[in-house]
Enzyme design. Structure first.
Site, mmCIF file in Angstrom:
data_model
loop_
_atom_site.group_PDB
_atom_site.id
_atom_site.type_symbol
_atom_site.label_atom_id
_atom_site.label_comp_id
_atom_site.label_asym_id
_atom_site.label_seq_id
_atom_site.Cartn_x
_atom_site.Cartn_y
_atom_site.Cartn_z
ATOM 1 C CG HIS A 148 -4.623 4.857 -1.869
ATOM 2 N ND1 HIS A 148 -5.694 4.143 -2.383
ATOM 3 C CD2 HIS A 148 -4.160 4.140 -0.822
ATOM 4 C CE1 HIS A 148 -5.870 3.036 -1.668
ATOM 5 N NE2 HIS A 148 -4.962 3.011 -0.715
ATOM 6 N N GLY A 200 -1.459 -6.763 17.405
ATOM 7 C CA GLY A 200 -0.058 -6.733 17.004
ATOM 8 C C GLY A 200 0.228 -5.909 15.770
ATOM 9 C CB SER A 201 -1.869 -3.885 13.498
ATOM 10 O OG SER A 201 -2.667 -4.927 13.006
ATOM 11 N NE ARG A 205 -7.737 -5.136 0.342
ATOM 12 C CZ ARG A 205 -8.065 -4.092 -0.407
ATOM 13 N NH1 ARG A 205 -7.110 -3.311 -0.892
ATOM 14 N NH2 ARG A 205 -9.320 -3.816 -0.658
ATOM 15 C CG ASN A 255 -4.176 -1.830 -0.398
ATOM 16 O OD1 ASN A 255 -4.592 -2.939 -0.725
ATOM 17 N ND2 ASN A 255 -3.766 -1.555 0.816
ATOM 18 C CB SER A 287 -0.930 0.009 1.217
ATOM 19 O OG SER A 287 -0.177 0.024 2.419
#
Length: 450
Positions: free
Chosen positions: A255, A408-409, A259, A257, A241
């Site tokens: 922008h 945990g990000s 995934r 991204n 991203s």
């Protein structure tokens, strides 16, 4: 009253699937006075894909929508090679008259076959900004698996874009590797306070573990049927991203991204899907820039199917909508999510073409405007538009919400998309006849650029 008709013709004829409803279209589904919109989640969920075919709908294989008021299931299911699900009169949130169809067989015939040999992994790693998140030996052992192929693609995309920006700017990206204790990690490349770019971030993440309750809830709200084992849903997610905030208000923000997501269900089967897109947010409208940007994306889409660009362009206009402002974030591009048909190989080929279109669709625009002069008033307008960018990302953006809901990000990487500076003014409304007012008109009423 609504009906569902599924038709499977012989191989000598075209295959169609029609999902037809009789109802009224008022922005939500209504049936005999009952509001069924809650069944679809928020209006810009995975069901919102509107297309330039008459109400063609992209349904992921995993979707099963239950219309609660009447106990009726609408389940596309896992479609065989010859059949591509299309809805006729049904759209994301409502109904309109007329029935259209779309043939998966036709689509498959137009897919460009991906190369079976994508090159030596060690050799490809030499061009990356950093070594991959996953150990290279592991990648070599499972080189034919989609998780490896996608990780190599996002690493390649990050490197190509960063090097192109460095060439224009003259600065150097800071490369920041990070690990997630629950599993996986990422590589954040950031260029800050440089010559051309105020803040440029290109992030790669490869994470795995068990899906959090909040993340699973978000996915189920999009119509996904997720069957956990002992309350656990093992997942693997990866993506690249980027958000680029230039200093000059005449250079648009961009922008992109792309995934890939896998979830293992209780019975050991895996759900997978791809998502992504590329979109442009100019502060001032330049018709030539808009046409170049959209034409480049269209060419990438057209390699795979002529309907991809018009479909995903409309989806983009709907997704990047700031509901509380009644305006779009920018002039759009393409956007898709939960894409898992016609086949994994074909969707990956499409994602690869889109990712490789990022540099040619954006860098010529940067070079064109990087030396443009600008006034303090134009800079102030840029700051106001950045405020809108922040509003969308924090309130609506699906990736931001998923990241913040995943234990945990890395918060710094998730919020990398935010600009260094932005501005909010009370009741600001640009005067009629100004360039700023012209920009607002396009943001409120999206245009067709190609």
């Amino acid at each position: 009253m609504f009906t569902i008709t599924l038709t499977r013709l012989q191989a000598t004829t075209k295959s169609t699937t029609r999902l037809c409803f009789k109802s009224l279209y008022r922005g939500t589904l209504h049936h005999q006075g009952a509001d069924l919109s809650p069944c679809l989640g928020r209006p810009y969920s995975s069901f919102r894909a509107q297309t330039s075919l008459s109400f063609t709908k992209w349904f992921p294989r995993c979707v099963s929508t239950r219309l609660m008021s009447y106990g009726t299931n609408v389940t596309p299911g896992r479609y065989r090679k010859g059949l591509f699900l299309v809805t006729g009169a049904a759209t994301v949130a409502g109904i309109a008259t007329g029935v259209s169809h779309f043939q998966r067989a036709e689509m498959a015939s137009k897919i460009i076959q991906t190369e079976t040999d994508e090159g030596d992994i060690l050799e490809r790693c030499k061009s990356f900004m950093s070594t991959p998140v996953t150990d290279v030996e592991v990648l070599q052992q499972r080189k034919d698996q989609m998780c490896t192929r996608m990780e190599m693609l996002i690493m390649e995309t990050q490197a190509a874009f960063c090097k192109a920006l460095q060439q224009v700017d003259g600065g150097t990206f800071r490369v920041d590797r990070w690990q997630r204790k629950e599993g996986g990690g990422g590589i954040s490349c950031v260029l800050q306070d440089s010559k051309v770019f105020e803040k440029a971030g290109v992030n790669v993440s490869v994470v795995f573990g068990n899906l959090s309750e909040e993340a699973a809830k978000q996915m189920r709200s999009r119509g996904k049927v997720l069957k956990a084992k002992d309350g656990k849903l093992p997942f693997c997610a990866m993506g690249v991203s980027s958000v680029i905030h230039p200093k000059n208000p005449h250079i648009p923000t961009v922008h992109f991204n792309y995934r890939y997501f896998e979830i293992e269900e209780a019975d050991g089967t895996k759900q997978w899907w791809f998502g992504g897109g590329t979109d442009l947010t100019p502060m001032y409208l330049d018709q030539e820039d808009a046409i170049h940007f959209h034409t480049t994306l269209k060419k990438a889409c057209d390699k795979h199917h002529p309907q991809y660009y018009p479909d995903f362009k409309k989806w983009c206009d709907r997704y990047f909508y700031i509901n509380h402002r009644d305006e779009r974030r920018g002039i759009g591009g393409i956007f898709f999510d939960d894409l898992d048909s016609p086949s994994q190989e074909e969707v990956f080929a499409f994602v690869k073409s889109c990712a490789r279109s990022v540099v040619p669709c954006y860098l010529p625009i940067v070079r064109k405007h990087m030396n443009d002069s600008f006034s303090p008033e134009e800079k102030a307008w840029q700051q106001l538009r950045r405020g809108r960018y922040v509003e969308f990302n924090l309130v609506y953006d699906r990736g931001t919400k998923f990241g913040l809901a995943t234990p945990g990000s890395r918060i710094e990487s998730i919020l990398m998309s935010l600009p260094l500076t932005a501005r909010w003014e009370y009741m600001h409304d640009p005067p009629k006849g100004t360039k700023e007012a012209e920009m607002m008109e396009v943001l409120r009423k999206p245009k067709e650029w190609v």
